[in-house]
Enzyme design. Structure first.
Site, PDB file in Angstrom:
ATOM      1  N   GLN A 104      14.371   3.226  -1.730  1.00 35.42           N
ATOM      2  CA  GLN A 104      14.722   2.012  -0.988  1.00 35.42           C
ATOM      3  C   GLN A 104      15.914   1.344  -1.663  1.00 35.42           C
ATOM      4  OE1 GLN A 104      10.791  -0.270  -0.081  1.00 35.42           O
ATOM      5  NE2 GLN A 104      10.334   1.163  -1.713  1.00 35.42           N
ATOM      6  N   VAL A 106      19.668   0.615  -3.139  1.00 38.21           N
ATOM      7  CA  VAL A 106      21.030   0.814  -2.638  1.00 38.21           C
ATOM      8  C   VAL A 106      22.016   0.945  -3.801  1.00 38.21           C
ATOM      9  CG1 VAL A 106      20.540  -0.429  -0.488  1.00 38.21           C
ATOM     10  CG2 VAL A 106      21.416  -1.719  -2.451  1.00 38.21           C
ATOM     11  N   ASP A 107      21.476   1.012  -5.038  1.00 35.94           N
ATOM     12  CA  ASP A 107      22.340   0.906  -6.219  1.00 35.94           C
ATOM     13  C   ASP A 107      23.038   2.203  -6.630  1.00 35.94           C
ATOM     14  OD1 ASP A 107      20.292   2.385  -7.584  1.00 35.94           O
ATOM     15  OD2 ASP A 107      19.312   0.525  -8.256  1.00 35.94           O
ATOM     16  N   HIS A 122      17.509   2.570   2.744  1.00 33.43           N
ATOM     17  CA  HIS A 122      18.118   1.257   2.975  1.00 33.43           C
ATOM     18  C   HIS A 122      19.631   1.264   2.763  1.00 33.43           C
ATOM     19  CE1 HIS A 122      13.974  -0.917   2.289  1.00 33.43           C
ATOM     20  NE2 HIS A 122      14.028  -0.230   3.402  1.00 33.43           N
ATOM     21  N   GLY A 190       7.780   1.808  -8.859  1.00 36.61           N
ATOM     22  CA  GLY A 190       8.526   0.543  -8.882  1.00 36.61           C
ATOM     23  C   GLY A 190       8.803  -0.075  -7.535  1.00 36.61           C
ATOM     24  N   SER A 192       7.008  -2.846  -4.595  1.00 42.75           N
ATOM     25  CA  SER A 192       5.888  -3.720  -4.250  1.00 42.75           C
ATOM     26  C   SER A 192       5.188  -3.204  -2.996  1.00 42.75           C
ATOM     27  CB  SER A 192       6.388  -5.149  -4.034  1.00 42.75           C
ATOM     28  OG  SER A 192       7.378  -5.161  -3.025  1.00 42.75           O
ATOM     29  N   GLU A 218       2.902  -3.866 -12.075  1.00 45.84           N
ATOM     30  CA  GLU A 218       1.686  -4.642 -11.774  1.00 45.84           C
ATOM     31  C   GLU A 218       0.981  -3.943 -10.617  1.00 45.84           C
ATOM     32  OE1 GLU A 218       3.323  -8.424 -10.628  1.00 45.84           O
ATOM     33  OE2 GLU A 218       4.512  -7.481  -9.061  1.00 45.84           O
TER      34      GLU A 218
HETATM   35  P1  OAD Z   1      10.376  -5.407  -5.053  1.00 47.97           P
HETATM   36  O1  OAD Z   1      11.205  -6.331  -5.866  1.00 47.97           O
HETATM   37  O2  OAD Z   1       9.666  -5.940  -3.873  1.00 47.97           O
HETATM   38  O3  OAD Z   1       9.278  -4.723  -5.981  1.00 47.97           O
HETATM   39  C1  OAD Z   1       9.599  -4.189  -7.221  1.00 47.97           C
HETATM   40  C2  OAD Z   1       8.311  -3.771  -7.902  1.00 47.97           C
HETATM   41  O4  OAD Z   1       8.655  -3.147  -9.111  1.00 47.97           O
HETATM   42  C3  OAD Z   1       7.388  -4.948  -8.249  1.00 47.97           C
HETATM   43  O5  OAD Z   1       6.065  -4.653  -7.814  1.00 47.97           O
HETATM   44  C4  OAD Z   1       7.457  -5.032  -9.771  1.00 47.97           C
HETATM   45  O6  OAD Z   1       6.220  -5.385 -10.367  1.00 47.97           O
HETATM   46  C5  OAD Z   1       7.806  -3.616 -10.141  1.00 47.97           C
HETATM   47  N1  OAD Z   1       8.553  -3.481 -11.408  1.00 47.97           N
HETATM   48  C6  OAD Z   1       9.389  -4.356 -11.983  1.00 47.97           C
HETATM   49  N2  OAD Z   1       9.893  -3.856 -13.112  1.00 47.97           N
HETATM   50  C7  OAD Z   1       9.376  -2.612 -13.256  1.00 47.97           C
HETATM   51  C8  OAD Z   1       9.524  -1.573 -14.222  1.00 47.97           C
HETATM   52  N3  OAD Z   1      10.322  -1.701 -15.274  1.00 47.97           N
HETATM   53  N4  OAD Z   1       8.818  -0.434 -14.044  1.00 47.97           N
HETATM   54  C9  OAD Z   1       7.986  -0.289 -12.971  1.00 47.97           C
HETATM   55  N5  OAD Z   1       7.811  -1.230 -12.031  1.00 47.97           N
HETATM   56  C10 OAD Z   1       8.516  -2.364 -12.161  1.00 47.97           C
HETATM   57  O7  OAD Z   1      11.341  -4.182  -4.666  1.00 47.97           O
HETATM   58  P2  OAD Z   1      11.153  -3.105  -3.507  1.00 47.97           P
HETATM   59  O8  OAD Z   1       9.731  -2.759  -3.320  1.00 47.97           O
HETATM   60  O9  OAD Z   1      12.130  -2.035  -3.773  1.00 47.97           O
HETATM   61  O10 OAD Z   1      15.305  -4.482   1.080  1.00 47.97           O
HETATM   62  O11 OAD Z   1      11.640  -3.939  -2.251  1.00 47.97           O
HETATM   63  C11 OAD Z   1      11.739  -3.298  -1.011  1.00 47.97           C
HETATM   64  C12 OAD Z   1      12.877  -3.851  -0.238  1.00 47.97           C
HETATM   65  O12 OAD Z   1      12.764  -5.287  -0.160  1.00 47.97           O
HETATM   66  C13 OAD Z   1      14.238  -3.642  -0.869  1.00 47.97           C
HETATM   67  O13 OAD Z   1      14.786  -2.392  -0.576  1.00 47.97           O
HETATM   68  C14 OAD Z   1      15.050  -4.756  -0.302  1.00 47.97           C
HETATM   69  C15 OAD Z   1      14.042  -5.870  -0.493  1.00 47.97           C
HETATM   70  O14 OAD Z   1      14.223  -7.004   0.217  1.00 47.97           O
HETATM   71  C16 OAD Z   1      16.314  -5.106   1.716  1.00 47.97           C
HETATM   72  O15 OAD Z   1      17.090  -5.849   1.165  1.00 47.97           O
HETATM   73  C17 OAD Z   1      16.354  -4.789   3.173  1.00 47.97           C
END
Ligand code: OAD
Length: 243
Positions: A104, A106-107, A122, A190, A192, A218
């Site tokens: 997901q 985009v980096d 994405h 990684g 949510s 988490e």
């Molecule tokens: P989120 O920011 O919703 O979730 C990131 C998850 O990674 C969280 O549950 C954190 O607890 C976990 N996390 C943080 N640091 C970590 C680490 N070092 N190791 C393992 N886990 C870690 O990001 P996404 O699920 O990617 O879309 O979000 C989905 C989409 O929502 C994105 O692509 C973006 C966003 O809004 C758009 O912008 C359309």
């Protein structure tokens, strides 16, 4: 971080034996590279409103504001390097013939790490698309010399990412569904797992009989469904599972 040695060994064996593996990554895999995640205490959506920055309506209303935010994110990402979690997935791809990496993010850090086939649900922050003529181009300038950037045709360029309310690229979605439906192991790292349709993929895989492994900082809504759940940092856990 809590990681039981017996569980680690079991999952290592599962990964070694699996004929096909699909992986879904989210912002958490790039957190240890210094790129902020979206949700959680320090998440971007705590400081900013997605409706103001990541929707087609926001862009139509104020392209300069949207581009300033993307320009800032591009600068953060440009300074980042892949971390051991990205690298572990390259190793996994090299050792598993039926491997699919779905992200997901985009980096572009999976590409930079050396992953060869990345399914980008994405889009990609390093591509720009003209709103007028549809031209898509790759662009890595940071900061951008002109905000908002313009196409040679004079049209407004937009970030080549998927915004809330927009459809996913059909070919990427199709490839992701096929990978989820056919894999023996589905690894989620990684995310949510709250943004659909990406969040459907682990459930689709599980429904088709795949084993589900989750690595996340988490617990998430997926955790109760997972056959194995590792709570902690992807950059520490993934290399242990894949080495
Ligand atoms: P989120 O920011 O919703 O979730 C990131 C998850 O990674 C969280 O549950 C954190 O607890 C976990 N996390 C943080 N640091 C970590 C680490 N070092 N190791 C393992 N886990 C870690 O990001 P996404 O699920 O990617 O879309 O979000 C989905 C989409 O929502 C994105 O692509 C973006 C966003 O809004 C758009 O912008 C359309």
């Amino acid at each position: 971080m809590s990681i039981q040695p017996s569980k680690t060994e079991e999952v290592r064996e599962e990964l070694r034996a699996a004929s096909s593996i699909a992986v879904l990554t989210g912002a958490g895999i790039s957190e240890e590279s210094g790129i902020p995640v979206f949700r959680g205490p320090d998440g971007l959506w705590k400081q900013y409103r997605a409706e103001d920055l990541a929707t087609p309506e926001a862009f139509a209303r104020d392209p300069r504001l949207v581009w300033e935010w993307y320009d800032w994110r591009r600068s953060r990402i440009a300074a980042a390097r892949p971390n051991p979690a990205h690298e572990a997935l390259v190793l996994l791809e090299n050792h598993c013939p039926g491997f699919a990496l779905i992200t997901q993010n985009v980096d572009g850090l999976h590409d930079l790490a050396g992953s060869r086939h990345v399914i980008k649900l994405h889009g990609d922050i390093w591509t720009l698309r003209c709103q007028h003529c549809g031209t898509v181009k790759s662009d890595r300038w940071v900061p951008l010399p002109e905000i908002p950037p313009r196409c040679a045709c004079g049209g407004l360029l937009r970030p080549g990412v998927v915004w809330f309310g927009e459809a996913l690229p059909p070919a990427a979605w199709q490839a992701a569904v096929e990978a989820a439906e056919s894999c023996a192991l589905f690894l989620v790292v990684g995310t949510s797992a709250v943004v659909y349709p990406a969040a459907e993929l682990p459930m689709l895989a599980k429904h088709r009989g795949a084993k589900l492994i989750e690595i996340n900082f988490e617990p998430t809504a997926l955790t109760p469904l997972a056959d194995y759940s590792f709570v902690g940092k992807a950059g520490e856990i993934l290399p242990q599972l894949v080495s």
